[in-house]
Write an enzyme that holds these catalytic residues in place. Sequence first.
Site, PDB file in Angstrom:
ATOM      1  N   THR A 126      41.522  23.406  30.085  1.00 23.96           N
ATOM      2  CA  THR A 126      41.472  21.989  29.732  1.00 23.96           C
ATOM      3  C   THR A 126      42.471  20.940  30.337  1.00 23.96           C
ATOM      4  OG1 THR A 126      40.140  23.140  27.840  1.00 23.96           O
ATOM      5  CG2 THR A 126      40.420  20.821  27.849  1.00 23.96           C
ATOM      6  N   LYS A 181      34.149  18.978  29.538  1.00 20.61           N
ATOM      7  CA  LYS A 181      34.495  20.190  28.390  1.00 20.61           C
ATOM      8  C   LYS A 181      35.366  19.195  27.121  1.00 20.61           C
ATOM      9  CE  LYS A 181      36.885  22.982  26.463  1.00 20.61           C
ATOM     10  NZ  LYS A 181      36.055  24.406  25.923  1.00 20.61           N
ATOM     11  N   SER A 232      33.268  19.630  19.668  1.00 25.20           N
ATOM     12  CA  SER A 232      33.363  20.835  18.374  1.00 25.20           C
ATOM     13  C   SER A 232      34.352  20.960  17.527  1.00 25.20           C
ATOM     14  CB  SER A 232      33.651  22.003  19.299  1.00 25.20           C
ATOM     15  OG  SER A 232      34.394  21.752  20.318  1.00 25.20           O
ATOM     16  N   LYS A 256      46.385  18.328  21.760  1.00 29.82           N
ATOM     17  CA  LYS A 256      45.854  18.018  23.095  1.00 29.82           C
ATOM     18  C   LYS A 256      44.822  17.532  23.854  1.00 29.82           C
ATOM     19  CE  LYS A 256      45.767  21.474  26.098  1.00 29.82           C
ATOM     20  NZ  LYS A 256      44.184  21.424  26.614  1.00 29.82           N
TER      21      LYS A 256
END
Length: 303
Positions: A101, A176, A183, A245
């Site tokens: 990611t 993403k 999420s 991050k």
Amino acid sequence: MSTSKEAVGFIGVGMMGQGMASCLLAKGFPLTVMGHRNRKPVEELVAAGATEAKTPKELAGRATIIFLCVTGSAQVEAVLSGPDGIIAGAKPGTIVVDCSTSDPTSTVKLAAMLEEAGLHLCDAPLGGTPAQAGLGQLSTMIGASDEVFARIKPACEAWAQKVTHLGPVGDGHKMKLLNNFLSMGYGAIYAEALTLAQKIGITPQTFNSVLSGSRMDCGFYQTFMKYVLERDREAHKFTLVNALKDVRYLESVANAAGVPNPVGNAVKNVYASAVAGGRGDEYVPMISDWVAEQNGVSLGKKG
């Protein structure tokens, strides 16, 4: 072993990468791997038929498709560049597939740099858990040209049950980050809701009896609550430092696009407070313990 399969390299055989690499071996892809600190996954993959390389340059000399499953953009840049990097050892036409990611801005810049060197970079970030990786049940959202996508699709299908071509390079990482905003946002909301519930006399078990199976249920809720209710640390192995991050990358994308993201900022600060409090190596569902402790309650014994 089919000679029609391209030789694959894999850098980053950690929690997700080991399962993905094992699926590639099981589907007959010639595989070269490079480890990092933890030797166990590398040794298990070599025992299953993989070859080990000591440097990215060496690995690049043995593969025409190279998967990277590392932490983020800084690590991707590090394995590509330098005298022992992938660029130094790759054959013309080699495709580097970044499954990390990463920051989409960095991804687009690196792709341009690789094109100048006669190579290709595409982004294929992941959806799913380490357990799903080992079963070949991940999903991936890919940013690539049509030609590059056609070449990598068979290898991606070895470890993913859902392979989606979104558009050009960078689109996978953009999507993403949006996915992880949702999420990690759910995680922060669950943690706050469970803490408030406990504070006012509604236990996690009672909370779950209403939410489980309702319209508010989802796969992420189930793995999150498996830790909360059963104290199963293995339920969702994604660290809080990596969560932070990702929501920081999202903030950077929002800033560049001129879009205010007050909810994203609030989510980021929940994870930032846990990391600042020394919890960075804990997993996402354990954010619930952190938020509960800040409010003087406990959701259950720590596993």
